[in-house]
Write a protein that holds these residues in place. Structure first.
Motif, PDB file in Angstrom:
ATOM      1  N   LYS A 169      18.398 -43.156  64.802  1.00 23.47           N
ATOM      2  CA  LYS A 169      19.181 -43.650  63.665  1.00 23.47           C
ATOM      3  C   LYS A 169      19.554 -42.538  62.677  1.00 23.47           C
ATOM      4  N   ILE A 170      18.579 -41.668  62.347  1.00 23.49           N
ATOM      5  CA  ILE A 170      18.826 -40.697  61.272  1.00 23.49           C
ATOM      6  C   ILE A 170      19.046 -39.276  61.767  1.00 23.49           C
ATOM      7  N   GLY A 171      18.832 -39.030  63.060  1.00 21.72           N
ATOM      8  CA  GLY A 171      18.926 -37.672  63.586  1.00 21.72           C
ATOM      9  C   GLY A 171      17.586 -36.958  63.522  1.00 21.72           C
ATOM     10  N   VAL A 172      17.577 -35.718  63.991  1.00 20.93           N
ATOM     11  CA  VAL A 172      16.344 -34.933  64.049  1.00 20.93           C
ATOM     12  C   VAL A 172      16.376 -33.868  62.952  1.00 20.93           C
ATOM     13  N   TYR A 173      15.554 -32.829  63.104  1.00 15.37           N
ATOM     14  CA  TYR A 173      15.499 -31.767  62.094  1.00 15.37           C
ATOM     15  C   TYR A 173      16.803 -30.970  62.084  1.00 15.37           C
ATOM     16  N   ASN A 174      17.195 -30.529  60.900  1.00 15.66           N
ATOM     17  CA  ASN A 174      18.367 -29.662  60.764  1.00 15.66           C
ATOM     18  C   ASN A 174      17.918 -28.219  60.959  1.00 15.66           C
ATOM     19  N   PRO A 175      18.200 -27.598  62.106  1.00 20.45           N
ATOM     20  CA  PRO A 175      17.692 -26.257  62.383  1.00 20.45           C
ATOM     21  C   PRO A 175      18.317 -25.163  61.529  1.00 20.45           C
ATOM     22  N   LYS A 176      19.397 -25.499  60.802  1.00 17.82           N
ATOM     23  CA  LYS A 176      20.040 -24.505  59.945  1.00 17.82           C
ATOM     24  C   LYS A 176      19.261 -24.263  58.649  1.00 17.82           C
ATOM     25  N   ILE A 177      18.397 -25.209  58.299  1.00 21.68           N
ATOM     26  CA  ILE A 177      17.601 -25.071  57.078  1.00 21.68           C
ATOM     27  C   ILE A 177      16.357 -24.257  57.396  1.00 21.68           C
ATOM     28  N   LYS A 178      16.172 -23.150  56.726  1.00 21.67           N
ATOM     29  CA  LYS A 178      14.991 -22.317  56.980  1.00 21.67           C
ATOM     30  C   LYS A 178      13.773 -22.849  56.249  1.00 21.67           C
ATOM     31  N   SER A 179      13.951 -23.305  55.014  1.00 21.59           N
ATOM     32  CA  SER A 179      12.846 -23.827  54.207  1.00 21.59           C
ATOM     33  C   SER A 179      13.266 -25.149  53.582  1.00 21.59           C
ATOM     34  N   GLN A 181      13.188 -28.122  55.751  1.00 19.63           N
ATOM     35  CA  GLN A 181      13.588 -29.021  56.835  1.00 19.63           C
ATOM     36  C   GLN A 181      12.874 -30.366  56.730  1.00 19.63           C
ATOM     37  N   ASP A 182      11.603 -30.312  56.379  1.00 18.36           N
ATOM     38  CA  ASP A 182      10.828 -31.546  56.263  1.00 18.36           C
ATOM     39  C   ASP A 182      11.421 -32.454  55.191  1.00 18.36           C
ATOM     40  N   THR A 183      11.666 -31.881  54.000  1.00 19.67           N
ATOM     41  CA  THR A 183      12.207 -32.679  52.904  1.00 19.67           C
ATOM     42  C   THR A 183      13.533 -33.318  53.289  1.00 19.67           C
ATOM     43  N   ASP A 184      14.376 -32.568  53.973  1.00 21.06           N
ATOM     44  CA  ASP A 184      15.656 -33.096  54.426  1.00 21.06           C
ATOM     45  C   ASP A 184      15.451 -34.302  55.341  1.00 21.06           C
ATOM     46  N   LEU A 185      14.484 -34.207  56.256  1.00 18.70           N
ATOM     47  CA  LEU A 185      14.193 -35.326  57.140  1.00 18.70           C
ATOM     48  C   LEU A 185      13.624 -36.507  56.372  1.00 18.70           C
ATOM     49  N   TRP A 186      12.726 -36.228  55.427  1.00 22.85           N
ATOM     50  CA  TRP A 186      12.116 -37.319  54.643  1.00 22.85           C
ATOM     51  C   TRP A 186      13.177 -38.065  53.844  1.00 22.85           C
ATOM     52  N   PHE A 217      12.991 -16.841  49.617  1.00 21.57           N
ATOM     53  CA  PHE A 217      13.454 -16.651  48.242  1.00 21.57           C
ATOM     54  C   PHE A 217      14.973 -16.761  48.103  1.00 21.57           C
ATOM     55  N   ASN A 218      15.680 -16.804  49.212  1.00 25.66           N
ATOM     56  CA  ASN A 218      17.126 -16.980  49.193  1.00 25.66           C
ATOM     57  C   ASN A 218      17.427 -18.473  49.104  1.00 25.66           C
ATOM     58  N   ILE A 219      17.982 -18.912  47.985  1.00 24.68           N
ATOM     59  CA  ILE A 219      18.182 -20.353  47.809  1.00 24.68           C
ATOM     60  C   ILE A 219      19.215 -20.909  48.786  1.00 24.68           C
ATOM     61  N   ASN A 220      20.026 -20.050  49.399  1.00 25.73           N
ATOM     62  CA  ASN A 220      20.981 -20.525  50.391  1.00 25.73           C
ATOM     63  C   ASN A 220      20.289 -20.953  51.681  1.00 25.73           C
ATOM     64  N   GLU A 221      19.025 -20.570  51.839  1.00 26.70           N
ATOM     65  CA  GLU A 221      18.255 -20.968  53.014  1.00 26.70           C
ATOM     66  C   GLU A 221      17.400 -22.202  52.738  1.00 26.70           C
ATOM     67  N   LYS A 222      17.520 -22.726  51.516  1.00 28.42           N
ATOM     68  CA  LYS A 222      16.809 -23.943  51.150  1.00 28.42           C
ATOM     69  C   LYS A 222      17.640 -25.175  51.524  1.00 28.42           C
ATOM     70  N   ILE A 223      17.036 -26.334  51.382  1.00 31.60           N
ATOM     71  CA  ILE A 223      17.706 -27.593  51.674  1.00 31.60           C
ATOM     72  C   ILE A 223      18.944 -27.776  50.808  1.00 31.60           C
ATOM     73  N   ASP A 224      19.997 -28.327  51.407  1.00 31.41           N
ATOM     74  CA  ASP A 224      21.214 -28.674  50.667  1.00 31.41           C
ATOM     75  C   ASP A 224      21.078 -30.114  50.184  1.00 31.41           C
ATOM     76  N   LEU A 225      20.920 -30.286  48.871  1.00 32.51           N
ATOM     77  CA  LEU A 225      20.674 -31.611  48.306  1.00 32.51           C
ATOM     78  C   LEU A 225      21.956 -32.385  48.011  1.00 32.51           C
ATOM     79  N   TYR A 226      23.075 -31.702  47.959  1.00 34.57           N
ATOM     80  CA  TYR A 226      24.302 -32.322  47.453  1.00 34.57           C
ATOM     81  C   TYR A 226      24.825 -33.480  48.313  1.00 34.57           C
TER      82      TYR A 226
END
Length: 310
Positions: A169-179, A181-186, A217-226
């Motif tokens: 239903k929701i898909g699996v982990y987003n491999p593009k997110i380095k740090s 990924q869990d939060t994105d799935l949750w 430390f690169n925020i571009n490698e963090k989860i995209d919340l938008y």
């Protein structure tokens, strides 16, 4: 077909891996398979895995592709109705799967199950704190993920079991997110499912300052919340959850001198959703944030973890 598929993605975890696997094999509920994907480890992880002689262990090696890709590979190989997540440096108490099995039987219409997850560092093991009013030890509740996870997440990558249909239903982990990924799935889980949560710590998370979440430390490698902002009107507790995550990324951006990144996340935050400590940190200077972060790391090595979330 086994009742549970335990999925473990491994990358250079030789110091923890034996304890992790042993904790699964020691479960009092024995109807499970273990899917281990070695994501190109360069240490002795492979030798450790192969040292276990148990027909329930299914081992696969792949060239290094990242944690998300390794987790997805493991999930794709499962054969059970229920998928139990476990990080390669964490471990379970012997009764973990027995507890989950009972929850599954008690709440047959639900798809997401979790237990409390204690936090262990070099000096101290601490009980988790959640944003759940009047929660009692060993109590079970069916909860909204977002408003239960403002302090610590009720879902973790070592204390969560999902019906296989959840991934459909929701898909699996987003491999593009380095740090993150869990939060994105949750978040995706929280948009569609309630969580059956038992407040008994059957799982242990090994806190490591060198983990990806603590060294990215690169925020571009963090989860995209938008992309999740559009769902705030349908989920009243989502906005605060997103605000707290914007807060974390904004603090990281300020500490690393990324003023544009800080302002981008700062403007998204409704500060009424922050506590006093968080509002203070948000307005602190980069130098003060760096000094406080250094003090936090020192205290953590002494077994005294600090958090701005409680």
């Amino acid at each position: 077909m086994a009742k549970f598929s335990v999925v473990i993605a491994v990358y250079n975890k030789e110091g923890f891996l034996s304890q992790t696997i042993q904790s699964v094999l020691a479960q009092t509920f024995e109807d499970f398979e273990i899917i281990i994907v070695n994501d190109g480890s360069t240490d002795t992880s492979e030798q450790i895995i192969k040292s276990f002689d148990d027909p329930r262990i299914n081992y696969y090696y792949q060239e290094n592709a990242g944690a998300g890709a390794a987790r997805n590979a493991a999930i794709s190989m499962t054969t059970s109705k229920y998928i139990a997540l476990l990080d390669a440096d964490d471990y379970w108490d012997q009764g973990y799967l027995q507890c989950i099995n009972l929850l599954v039987k008690t709440y047959p219409e639900e798809k997401v199950f979790a237990v409390a997850c204690r936090i262990e560092n070099r000096k101290k093991t601490s009980a988790p704190v959640y944003s759940i009013a009047n929660l009692q030890p060993n109590e079970t509740r069916v909860l909204d993920f977002f408003d239960s996870s403002y302090i610590n997440s009720i879902l973790t990558s070592s204390s969560t079991v999902l019906h296989h249909s959840v991934f459909n239903k929701i898909g699996v982990y987003n491999p593009k997110i380095k740090s993150g990924q869990d939060t994105d799935l949750w978040i995706r889980i929280g948009l569609h499912y309630k969580v059956v949560f038992k407040n008994t710590p059957y799982a242990t998370y090994n806190y490591s300052p060198s983990s990806l979440s603590n060294t990215t430390f690169n925020i571009n490698e963090k989860i995209d919340l938008y992309p999740y902002k559009q769902f705030e009107n349908k989920h009243s507790s989502l906005q605060k959850f997103l605000d707290l995550n914007h807060f974390s990324i904004a603090i990281l951006a300020k500490k690393t001198g990324n003023i544009e990144g800080f302002e981008k996340h700062f403007k998204e935050i409704n500060q009424e959703n922050l506590n006093k400590k968080q509002r203070f940190l948000l307005n602190a200077s980069p130098l003060m944030l760096k000094s406080l972060a250094l003090m936090k790391r020192v205290l953590e090595t002494l077994g005294l973890p600090l958090s701005a979330f409680k």
